[in-house]
Scaffold this motif. Structure first.
Motif, short mmCIF file in Angstrom:
data_model
loop_
_atom_site.label_atom_id
_atom_site.label_comp_id
_atom_site.label_asym_id
_atom_site.label_seq_id
_atom_site.Cartn_x
_atom_site.Cartn_y
_atom_site.Cartn_z
N ALA A 297 0.83 -1.21 0.00
CA ALA A 297 0.00 0.00 0.00
C ALA A 297 0.86 1.26 0.00
O ALA A 297 0.56 2.23 -0.71
CB ALA A 297 -0.92 -0.01 1.22
N ARG A 298 1.94 1.25 0.77
CA ARG A 298 2.80 2.43 0.83
C ARG A 298 3.44 2.73 -0.52
O ARG A 298 3.51 3.89 -0.94
CB ARG A 298 3.86 2.25 1.92
N ILE A 299 3.93 1.70 -1.20
CA ILE A 299 4.58 1.98 -2.48
C ILE A 299 3.56 2.37 -3.54
O ILE A 299 3.87 3.13 -4.45
CB ILE A 299 5.47 0.80 -2.96
N GLU A 300 2.33 1.87 -3.43
CA GLU A 300 1.28 2.28 -4.37
C GLU A 300 0.97 3.76 -4.23
O GLU A 300 0.92 4.51 -5.22
CB GLU A 300 0.01 1.47 -4.14
N ILE A 301 0.75 4.21 -2.99
CA ILE A 301 0.43 5.62 -2.76
C ILE A 301 1.61 6.49 -3.18
O ILE A 301 1.44 7.52 -3.84
CB ILE A 301 0.07 5.86 -1.29
N ALA A 302 2.83 6.06 -2.85
CA ALA A 302 4.01 6.84 -3.23
C ALA A 302 4.12 6.97 -4.74
O ALA A 302 4.41 8.05 -5.27
CB ALA A 302 5.27 6.19 -2.65
N ALA A 303 3.91 5.88 -5.47
CA ALA A 303 4.03 5.91 -6.93
C ALA A 303 2.98 6.81 -7.57
O ALA A 303 3.26 7.54 -8.52
CB ALA A 303 3.91 4.49 -7.49
N MET A 304 1.76 6.78 -7.05
CA MET A 304 0.69 7.57 -7.66
C MET A 304 0.85 9.05 -7.37
O MET A 304 0.63 9.89 -8.26
CB MET A 304 -0.68 7.04 -7.19
N ILE A 305 1.24 9.43 -6.16
CA ILE A 305 1.42 10.86 -5.91
C ILE A 305 2.66 11.37 -6.64
O ILE A 305 2.68 12.52 -7.12
CB ILE A 305 1.46 11.19 -4.41
N GLU A 306 3.70 10.54 -6.76
CA GLU A 306 4.86 10.95 -7.54
C GLU A 306 4.47 11.24 -8.99
O GLU A 306 4.89 12.26 -9.57
CB GLU A 306 5.94 9.87 -7.51
N ALA A 307 3.65 10.37 -9.58
CA ALA A 307 3.23 10.57 -10.96
C ALA A 307 2.45 11.87 -11.13
O ALA A 307 2.66 12.62 -12.09
CB ALA A 307 2.39 9.38 -11.43
N LEU A 308 1.57 12.16 -10.19
CA LEU A 308 0.79 13.39 -10.28
C LEU A 308 1.68 14.62 -10.19
O LEU A 308 1.53 15.57 -10.97
CB LEU A 308 -0.26 13.43 -9.17
N PHE A 309 2.60 14.62 -9.25
CA PHE A 309 3.42 15.81 -9.02
C PHE A 309 4.50 16.00 -10.08
O PHE A 309 4.96 17.12 -10.29
CB PHE A 309 4.02 15.78 -7.62
N THR A 310 4.93 14.92 -10.71
CA THR A 310 5.99 15.06 -11.71
C THR A 310 5.45 15.20 -13.13
O THR A 310 6.05 15.87 -13.95
CB THR A 310 6.96 13.87 -11.65
N ARG A 311 4.32 14.58 -13.43
CA ARG A 311 3.77 14.65 -14.78
C ARG A 311 2.73 15.75 -14.93
O ARG A 311 2.54 16.29 -16.02
CB ARG A 311 3.14 13.31 -15.19
N ALA A 312 2.04 16.07 -13.85
CA ALA A 312 0.99 17.11 -13.90
C ALA A 312 1.07 17.96 -12.63
O ALA A 312 0.13 17.98 -11.83
CB ALA A 312 -0.38 16.47 -14.04
N PRO A 313 2.18 18.67 -12.45
CA PRO A 313 2.41 19.35 -11.16
C PRO A 313 1.40 20.44 -10.83
O PRO A 313 1.24 20.81 -9.67
CB PRO A 313 3.81 19.94 -11.33
N GLY A 314 0.69 20.95 -11.82
CA GLY A 314 -0.30 21.98 -11.53
C GLY A 314 -1.69 21.44 -11.27
O GLY A 314 -2.67 22.19 -11.32
N TRP A 315 -1.80 20.14 -10.97
CA TRP A 315 -3.13 19.56 -10.78
C TRP A 315 -3.91 20.30 -9.70
O TRP A 315 -3.36 20.77 -8.72
CB TRP A 315 -3.04 18.07 -10.47
N ARG A 316 -5.23 20.37 -9.94
CA ARG A 316 -6.12 21.01 -8.98
C ARG A 316 -7.33 20.11 -8.72
O ARG A 316 -7.83 19.46 -9.64
CB ARG A 316 -6.61 22.36 -9.50
N LEU A 317 -7.76 20.07 -7.49
CA LEU A 317 -8.96 19.31 -7.14
C LEU A 317 -10.20 20.09 -7.55
O LEU A 317 -10.35 21.27 -7.21
CB LEU A 317 -8.99 19.06 -5.62
N ASP A 318 -11.08 19.43 -8.27
CA ASP A 318 -12.40 20.00 -8.57
C ASP A 318 -13.30 19.64 -7.39
O ASP A 318 -14.00 18.62 -7.41
CB ASP A 318 -12.94 19.42 -9.88
#
Length: 412
Positions: free
Chosen positions: A365-386
């Motif tokens: 679970a820890r590596i899953e969460i780490a991988a997904m947040i890394e992808a968001l911050f590195t590939r789409a760093p300006g993401w915003r929550l709707d």
């Protein structure tokens, strides 16, 4: 209410989880301040009123206590019979989830290695690559639902790799397990027939693959088959434990990612730490899992004998519900526990339980969460929550999001 059974007259609060509304955390804090234990409304209609424990100390003690069991013999057996009239409960009583010693150890030992830290780390690069790919594909539209579009495919890909079975349609399986979860939620009525039907469909999915021997020889399912072949498990045990893995192996992680993104939106100064690279992904994942623990109420434990918890005596046959969502916010263990702090090391987190039933999948679970947040911050760093489109799932036990729509922006 008054309690005199511990040999003294004392007053303890009453707790009704069904009356808390959408934000239970202020009430959890009041329960901890009032002593950390309360008499409360029955968690299921099949059992009488139970006790609830809220402090980190009491939750940990209940989860580790040898006389607080899932299914002790004696007067509780009739209640157990009523519970297993429901298909999900009937099936998963043969699994790791609801087994007591010594059966629990017999189920746990053969599968533990597939979920160990070294085994999880082998899958890290694949997880990171898939997470990045999903975000890259979503960038064309500029939108993604982080639940359906990221967490579900990532979690089921990882299960496919661990179990060694092909999962072509993770969203169909997800719809089954989401309905199955109703049977394990705190509830005041019988679960809908849809929950039983979803369990039967998931069982049929597993049975079909076992019949065709459609599994890799190096996966967990193949290991379970060996347990059956060598006479240590029954076929029913095997089916139940595969269904359990398909259920538990993604349900809580999917919820945890949604909780993590909502938390980062709520605490922009913590999000900034990730944007600046001031905190590594694994450290952040551990704290996000503590703060946004996706299981609020652990399975009810039943006292096999009289048990003293602090100044309260739990009589044999009575239930105790450990409130993980409260223990994980206890200021006595986590300074300012209701605040997200990505710089802390939450080593005492009880997100995954503790004791005999500590979650085998915690490293995964820890590596899953780490991988997904890394992808968001590195590939789409300006993401915003709707925020207007975000919705929380209608559950007490399972604390998660049904939808987490994100507006994406490309990396510079």
């Amino acid at each position: 209410m008054n309690d005199t059974r511990a040999g003294r007259f004392m007053t303890i609060p009453f707790f009704d989880p069904f009356a808390l509304g959408g934000d239970p955390f202020p009430h959890f804090a009041r329960m901890r301040a009032a002593g950390g234990i309360a008499r409360g409304t029955a968690p299921y209609p099949e059992i009488a009123d139970a006790y609830y424990v809220f402090s980190h100390d009491l939750v940990s003690r209940v989860l580790k206590h040898p006389d607080l069991l899932q299914a002790p013999p004696g007067q509780y057996e009739e209640v157990r019979r009523q519970l297993v009239d429901q298909a999900p409960m009937a099936l998963l009583t043969r699994s790791l989830l609801l087994a007591d010693p010594p059966q629990h150890g017999g189920f746990r030992r053969p599968v533990a290695g597939y979920l160990s830290r070294p085994a999880a780390e082998v899958l890290t690069q694949g997880l990171r690559a898939l997470s990045r790919d999903l975000i890259d594909r979503a960038l064309a539209d500029g939108l993604i639902d982080a639940v359906a579009g990221l967490a579900v495919p990532v979690a089921f890909w990882l299960l496919q790799e661990i179990l060694g079975i092909e999962i072509k349609d993770p969203w169909a399986l997800k719809s089954m397990t989401r309905l199955m979860a109703v049977a394990f939620d705190l509830r005041q009525d019988q679960p809908a027939e849809a929950s039983d039907e979803a369990c039967r469909q998931c069982q049929a999915f597993v049975e079909e693959r076992l019949t065709r021997q459609a599994f890799r020889p190096d996966g967990m399912v193949a290991g379970m088959v060996r347990e059956v072949t060598e006479g240590r498990w029954s076929r029913e045990d095997m089916v139940a434990n595969v269904v359990f893995m398909l259920f538990a192996g993604q349900e809580t992680v999917v919820d945890a990612l949604g909780n993590a993104l909502v938390a980062l939106d709520r605490f922009p100064e913590q999000r900034s730490l990730l944007e600046r690279g001031a905190v590594d992904w694994n450290t952040a994942a551990a704290e996000l899992l503590r703060y946004g623990a996706s299981i609020h109420y652990a399975a009810t434990r039943i006292a096999a004998e009289d048990v003293d918890l602090g100044e309260i005596r739990i009589k044999a046959g009575e239930g105790v519900v450990p409130v993980l969502g409260s223990g994980n916010r206890d200021d006595a263990v986590f300074a300012d526990g209701d605040r997200l702090d990505l710089t802390r090391s939450p080593a005492s987190s009880i997100t995954f339980g503790t004791g005999l039933h500590v979650c085998l999948g915690q490293h995964v679970a820890r590596i899953e969460i780490a991988a997904m947040i890394e992808a968001l911050f590195t590939r789409a760093p300006g993401w915003r929550l709707d925020a207007a489109g975000a919705s929380r799932r209608p559950s007490l036990t399972f604390y998660g999001m049904s939808a987490v729509p994100l507006i994406l922006g490309r990396a510079a």
